[in-house]
Design an enzyme around this catalytic site. Structure first.
Site: not given
Ligand code: GUN
Ligand code: ZN
Length: 491
Positions: A93, A128, A196, A279, A284
């Site tokens: 990014d 962007d 966004a 889970c 877990c």
């Protein structure tokens, strides 16, 4: 646009696909999860993601590396794959998210793309402008124009065989999102993130999210690979996949772990509220909540991050299997029952049924009618449209939920939620649907809409509808000239 994405199979607008990432020399199976790696702070290492979780792709922030005193030189010399120790595809990014959070960044699209290319990124991102939800139309338009200039700049930069993201912005304006999608597709860039949306997800605005993703998809060609930027909670993966999103990045697995939050496909739990782990992942099954609570912070955070990743990857496998079988909508429907905001998201999805219908396969595993919403699924819409092409044979037709009767030229079946169909079609998809005996009103209303469609297409044919005590609201939708028999009251 390079031809890097291939769809293997659809269910609604969801698809199993393959994204070829030439610079990494790998093909990524989609839908795919991209864990976000913070180069300074790795709770779970990229090598572990690859070996334990089967990660084929991850995402990291090139802007953080670019501005880092201790990592900028090493990453320029070693390259990103070596620095992170990851052989799959690496997406970078650009710092746009920091721009949205802190208002300013000191890098241009050209600089950051060249940097991304130099450090060996496989999929780069221009700068962007992530316009937040509910911005004014003027702000959304002018920031979108800037984003579009940056996409044009990005297309000019020599980035070799690195793929480049073309983010789709436009705030909460579906019209702008659609236009932004069409423009992005024309940019010559390769992968299309819808941007966004993080503030929308943080506020549980799933219906708005659905509307803007659907709009962006209308602007993009069907063959475009779509990334939902910043979508990291497994509870919304099925919904987003059904709309046609292929890539998800998750920072949530790590951020939540830091705050002692435990993800499930239905909710987020606080560790302190758990007495049992619901889970079966390695974390877990080998620890109890009490043991985790007693651990030192760093170890607890790592284990919670691992659990959050297991749940996220597990949900993606569940989704992929559902697409294979053709039961993605049933899965979306089940997930929609976990939170009222998810139900709004599912209902918004069904507002776009015609859009989903275009890629929905003609035949799948048995249709399960599970709620009033099922009556709006693409299969029901498609059957109703098909009625325009089906010709009743004769002048008087019985449409019945029961047996044939004498005195008619032809007898057709009627089955909620689909409506009428010739007997010969009874064994074909989707009419083999399993529906509950205690059916909901929307299923009858959808069947009545089917009856209306058929009757209106044949003004010179006489119709009788023999029904099993349909509710008044459904019968009200049947044209008046149809003779009604209630099979239950005649028993
Ligand atoms: N990460 C989350 N949202 C966004 C976005 O809109 N743009 C970029 N570049 N990264 C993001
Ligand atoms: Zn677990």
């Amino acid at each position: 646009m390079a031809d890097v994405f291939e769809v293997d199979r659809y269910d609604a607008a969801g698809r199993l696909g393959e994204l070829e990432v030439p610079r990494a020399g790998v093909t990524v199976e989609t839908p795919a999860l991209l864990p976000v790696i913070n180069p300074h702070l790795q709770t779970v290492t990229p090598a572990q993601l690859e070996s334990e979780f089967g990660a084929e792709i991850l995402i990291t922030n090139s802007y953080v590396l670019y501005g880092s005193d201790d990592l900028r030189d090493p990453v320029e010399q070693q390259g990103l794959h070596d620095l992170l120790d990851f052989s799959g595809a690496i997406v970078t990014d650009s710092g746009s998210f920091q721009l949205a959070e802190y208002g300013e960044i000191d890098v241009t699209t050209e600089e950051i793309l060249e940097f991304q290319h130099r450090i060996g990124s496989d999929i780069g991102t221009p700068v962007d402008i992530p316009t937040p939800p509910d911005a004014s139309r003027e702000q959304a338009e002018s920031e979108l124009a800037t984003t579009q200039d940056r996409l044009a700049t990005a297309a000019e930069v020599d980035t070799g065989d690195m793929l480049v993201n073309a983010p789709v912005q436009g705030s909460t304006y579906p019209g702008l999102r659609e236009e932004a999608g069409a423009h992005a597709a024309e940019s010559g860039l390769d992968v299309f993130p819808v941007g966004a949306v993080v503030p929308m997800m943080n506020e549980y605005r799933y219906a708005d999210l659905v509307d803007i993703v659907a709009a962006a998809k209308r602007g993009l060609p069907e063959s475009a690979p779509v990334h939902l930027f910043g979508a990291g909670h497994p509870m919304m993966f099925a919904l987003a996949v059904a709309l046609g999103c292929d890539l998800f990045d998750s920072a949530a697995y790590a951020i939540y772990a830091r705050d002692d939050r435990y993800m499930t496909v239905r909710t987020t739990e606080h560790l302190e509220d758990l007495e049992y782990f619901p889970c079966s992942c390695p974390v877990c099954t080998s620890h109890t909540p009490a043991e985790l609570k007693a651990m030192d912070g760093e170890e607890r955070e790592r284990l919670l991050a691992e659990h959050n990743l297991h749940v996220s990857y597990g949900e993606l496998r569940t989704i992929k299997q559902a697409i294979r079988r053709g039961s993605l909508m049933e899965l979306v429907e089940a997930r929609a029952r976990s939170h009222p905001a998810m139900l709004d998201g599912y209902r918004a999805l069904l507002d776009h049924t015609a859009q989903l219908e275009r890629t929905d396969p003609v035949s799948k595993d048995t249709f399960f009618h599970l709620s009033g919403e099922s009556a709006q699924r693409p299969e029901v819409l498609r059957h109703r449209r098909r009625l325009d092409r089906l010709e009743p044979r004769g002048d008087s037709i019985l449409l019945t939920e029961g047996n044939d009767a004498d005195g008619f030229d032809e007898c057709w079946s009627v089955r909620p939620p689909f409506g009428p169909f010739p007997r010969a079609l009874a064994d074909g998809y989707p009419l083999t649907a399993q529906v509950p005996e205690r059916l909901d009103t929307p299923a009858y209303e959808a069947a009545a809409a089917g009856v209306r469609r058929l009757v209106e297409a044949h003004p010179d044919t006489a119709f009788t509808l023999a029904h099993d005590d349909w509710p008044t609201s459904a019968l009200a939708d049947v044209p008046e000239r149809v003779e009604l028999w209630n099979l239950k009251s005649d028993e």
